[in-house]
Design a protein around this motif. Structure first.
Motif, PDB file in Angstrom:
ATOM      1  N   LEU A 171       0.837  -1.205   0.000  1.00  0.00           N
ATOM      2  CA  LEU A 171       0.000   0.000   0.000  1.00  0.00           C
ATOM      3  C   LEU A 171       0.872   1.256   0.000  1.00  0.00           C
ATOM      4  CD1 LEU A 171      -2.727  -0.987   2.622  1.00  0.00           C
ATOM      5  CD2 LEU A 171      -3.011  -0.835   0.145  1.00  0.00           C
ATOM      6  N   LEU A 172       1.903   1.253   0.818  1.00  0.00           N
ATOM      7  CA  LEU A 172       2.801   2.411   0.875  1.00  0.00           C
ATOM      8  C   LEU A 172       3.579   2.575  -0.431  1.00  0.00           C
ATOM      9  CD1 LEU A 172       4.046   2.243   4.550  1.00  0.00           C
ATOM     10  CD2 LEU A 172       2.886   4.152   3.460  1.00  0.00           C
ATOM     11  N   ARG A 173       4.016   1.459  -1.020  1.00  0.00           N
ATOM     12  CA  ARG A 173       4.715   1.548  -2.314  1.00  0.00           C
ATOM     13  C   ARG A 173       3.807   2.138  -3.377  1.00  0.00           C
ATOM     14  NH1 ARG A 173       6.716  -3.494  -0.904  1.00  0.00           N
ATOM     15  NH2 ARG A 173       5.198  -4.522  -2.257  1.00  0.00           N
ATOM     16  N   PHE A 174       2.534   1.685  -3.399  1.00  0.00           N
ATOM     17  CA  PHE A 174       1.578   2.204  -4.370  1.00  0.00           C
ATOM     18  C   PHE A 174       1.387   3.704  -4.177  1.00  0.00           C
ATOM     19  CE2 PHE A 174      -2.735   3.382  -5.619  1.00  0.00           C
ATOM     20  CZ  PHE A 174      -2.718   2.998  -6.952  1.00  0.00           C
ATOM     21  N   ALA A 175       1.199   4.119  -2.940  1.00  0.00           N
ATOM     22  CA  ALA A 175       1.040   5.553  -2.664  1.00  0.00           C
ATOM     23  C   ALA A 175       2.296   6.312  -3.066  1.00  0.00           C
ATOM     24  CB  ALA A 175       0.726   5.781  -1.185  1.00  0.00           C
ATOM     25  N   GLY A 176       3.465   5.740  -2.809  1.00  0.00           N
ATOM     26  CA  GLY A 176       4.723   6.370  -3.139  1.00  0.00           C
ATOM     27  C   GLY A 176       4.954   6.555  -4.626  1.00  0.00           C
ATOM     28  N   GLU A 177       4.250   5.793  -5.450  1.00  0.00           N
ATOM     29  CA  GLU A 177       4.345   5.967  -6.901  1.00  0.00           C
ATOM     30  C   GLU A 177       3.763   7.304  -7.343  1.00  0.00           C
ATOM     31  OE1 GLU A 177       2.489   2.602  -8.743  1.00  0.00           O
ATOM     32  OE2 GLU A 177       3.922   1.183  -7.877  1.00  0.00           O
ATOM     33  N   HIS A 178       2.959   7.915  -6.474  1.00  0.00           N
ATOM     34  CA  HIS A 178       2.302   9.181  -6.807  1.00  0.00           C
ATOM     35  C   HIS A 178       3.008  10.383  -6.199  1.00  0.00           C
ATOM     36  CE1 HIS A 178      -1.078   7.122  -8.675  1.00  0.00           C
ATOM     37  NE2 HIS A 178      -0.947   6.247  -7.706  1.00  0.00           N
ATOM     38  N   GLY A 179       4.043  10.155  -5.402  1.00  0.00           N
ATOM     39  CA  GLY A 179       4.777  11.240  -4.770  1.00  0.00           C
ATOM     40  C   GLY A 179       5.264  10.837  -3.394  1.00  0.00           C
ATOM     41  N   ARG A 180       5.810  11.790  -2.664  1.00  0.00           N
ATOM     42  CA  ARG A 180       6.296  11.528  -1.308  1.00  0.00           C
ATOM     43  C   ARG A 180       5.107  11.411  -0.358  1.00  0.00           C
ATOM     44  NH1 ARG A 180       7.664  14.197   3.518  1.00  0.00           N
ATOM     45  NH2 ARG A 180       6.634  16.090   2.792  1.00  0.00           N
ATOM     46  N   VAL A 181       5.054  10.322   0.409  1.00  0.00           N
ATOM     47  CA  VAL A 181       3.944  10.109   1.337  1.00  0.00           C
ATOM     48  C   VAL A 181       4.167  10.992   2.565  1.00  0.00           C
ATOM     49  CG1 VAL A 181       2.683   8.439   2.732  1.00  0.00           C
ATOM     50  CG2 VAL A 181       3.587   7.765   0.488  1.00  0.00           C
ATOM     51  N   ALA A 182       3.344  12.024   2.675  1.00  0.00           N
ATOM     52  CA  ALA A 182       3.456  12.989   3.771  1.00  0.00           C
ATOM     53  C   ALA A 182       2.546  12.629   4.945  1.00  0.00           C
ATOM     54  CB  ALA A 182       3.107  14.388   3.275  1.00  0.00           C
ATOM     55  N   ALA A 183       1.496  11.869   4.678  1.00  0.00           N
ATOM     56  CA  ALA A 183       0.572  11.439   5.724  1.00  0.00           C
ATOM     57  C   ALA A 183       0.049  10.059   5.355  1.00  0.00           C
ATOM     58  CB  ALA A 183      -0.589  12.423   5.865  1.00  0.00           C
ATOM     59  N   ALA A 184       0.015   9.175   6.340  1.00  0.00           N
ATOM     60  CA  ALA A 184      -0.525   7.830   6.125  1.00  0.00           C
ATOM     61  C   ALA A 184      -1.306   7.447   7.371  1.00  0.00           C
ATOM     62  CB  ALA A 184       0.599   6.827   5.856  1.00  0.00           C
ATOM     63  N   ASN A 185      -2.607   7.258   7.206  1.00  0.00           N
ATOM     64  CA  ASN A 185      -3.490   6.949   8.323  1.00  0.00           C
ATOM     65  C   ASN A 185      -4.293   5.691   8.018  1.00  0.00           C
ATOM     66  OD1 ASN A 185      -2.656   9.401   9.375  1.00  0.00           O
ATOM     67  ND2 ASN A 185      -4.556  10.462   8.886  1.00  0.00           N
ATOM     68  N   ALA A 186      -4.377   4.814   9.021  1.00  0.00           N
ATOM     69  CA  ALA A 186      -5.236   3.637   8.935  1.00  0.00           C
ATOM     70  C   ALA A 186      -6.272   3.759  10.046  1.00  0.00           C
ATOM     71  CB  ALA A 186      -4.424   2.358   9.095  1.00  0.00           C
ATOM     72  N   TYR A 187      -7.544   3.639   9.678  1.00  0.00           N
ATOM     73  CA  TYR A 187      -8.651   3.886  10.591  1.00  0.00           C
ATOM     74  C   TYR A 187      -9.291   2.567  11.010  1.00  0.00           C
ATOM     75  CZ  TYR A 187      -8.092   8.578   8.820  1.00  0.00           C
ATOM     76  OH  TYR A 187      -7.565   9.794   8.487  1.00  0.00           O
ATOM     77  N   ALA A 188      -9.467   2.381  12.337  1.00  0.00           N
ATOM     78  CA  ALA A 188     -10.113   1.172  12.857  1.00  0.00           C
ATOM     79  C   ALA A 188     -10.334   1.336  14.352  1.00  0.00           C
ATOM     80  CB  ALA A 188      -9.244  -0.059  12.604  1.00  0.00           C
ATOM     81  N   ASP A 189     -11.121   0.424  14.901  1.00  0.00           N
ATOM     82  CA  ASP A 189     -11.175   0.276  16.347  1.00  0.00           C
ATOM     83  C   ASP A 189     -10.063  -0.711  16.672  1.00  0.00           C
ATOM     84  OD1 ASP A 189     -11.575  -0.288  18.989  1.00  0.00           O
ATOM     85  OD2 ASP A 189     -13.701  -0.790  18.800  1.00  0.00           O
ATOM     86  N   TRP A 190      -8.912  -0.200  17.069  1.00  0.00           N
ATOM     87  CA  TRP A 190      -7.713  -1.023  17.241  1.00  0.00           C
ATOM     88  C   TRP A 190      -7.774  -1.905  18.479  1.00  0.00           C
ATOM     89  CZ3 TRP A 190      -5.209  -1.562  12.992  1.00  0.00           C
ATOM     90  CH2 TRP A 190      -5.273  -0.540  12.041  1.00  0.00           C
ATOM     91  N   THR A 191      -8.837  -1.771  19.294  1.00  0.00           N
ATOM     92  CA  THR A 191      -9.019  -2.663  20.432  1.00  0.00           C
ATOM     93  C   THR A 191      -9.817  -3.903  20.040  1.00  0.00           C
ATOM     94  OG1 THR A 191     -11.057  -1.570  21.164  1.00  0.00           O
ATOM     95  CG2 THR A 191      -8.965  -0.710  22.035  1.00  0.00           C
TER      96      THR A 191
END
Length: 139
Positions: free
Chosen positions: A34-54
């Protein structure tokens, strides 16, 4: 006419609906891909994953995400966890447009149309939106 906001080397924001992604793939989530794919579009300045982590099944992914520099955004799973995640992602998406104006590309990993209003706001603001979801997999 809307002009696309794309400075040279535009930064990227990666936003992930993580519970739906976990349910949408059979062989496990490849966070590095996922990060590599995002990085193909430019420098990843923010990366957030949303969930109830508990919640069961989410805890084991949190350390992996943290090691990759992805912020695990806690979204309490109250009455409708999917709706809560979508709502928080929408708020953060529009907030990022104002707090990180250098972000010109948003890579959004989400399965449904609940984010369309926020994504349309990004487009009106001249940002590029790239949607991503595993082929043939919908929650």
């Amino acid at each position: 006419m809307v002009r696309e906001y794309r400075p040279a080397g535009a930064d990227v924001a990666l936003l992930i609906d993580f519970p739906n992604l976990v349910r949408g793939v059979e062989s496990g989530v490849d966070c590095e891909a996922l990060l590599r794919f995002a990085g193909e579009h430019g420098r990843v300045a923010a990366a957030n994953a949303y969930a109830d982590w508990t919640a069961d099944g989410m805890r084991r992914h949190r350390a992996t995400l943290g090691g990759l520099g992805v912020e695990a955004v806690q979204v309490p799973g109250r009455s409708d966890p999917a709706r809560e995640v979508c709502m928080r992602m929408a708020i953060d998406t529009v907030d990022l447009m104002w707090t990180l104006p250098q972000v010109g590309v948003y890579v959004v990993v989400a399965p449904d149309g609940g984010l369309f209003p926020a994504l349309n706001a990004l487009r009106r603001g001249g940002r590029k939106v790239v949607g991503m979801w595993p082929a043939g997999r919908w929650s």
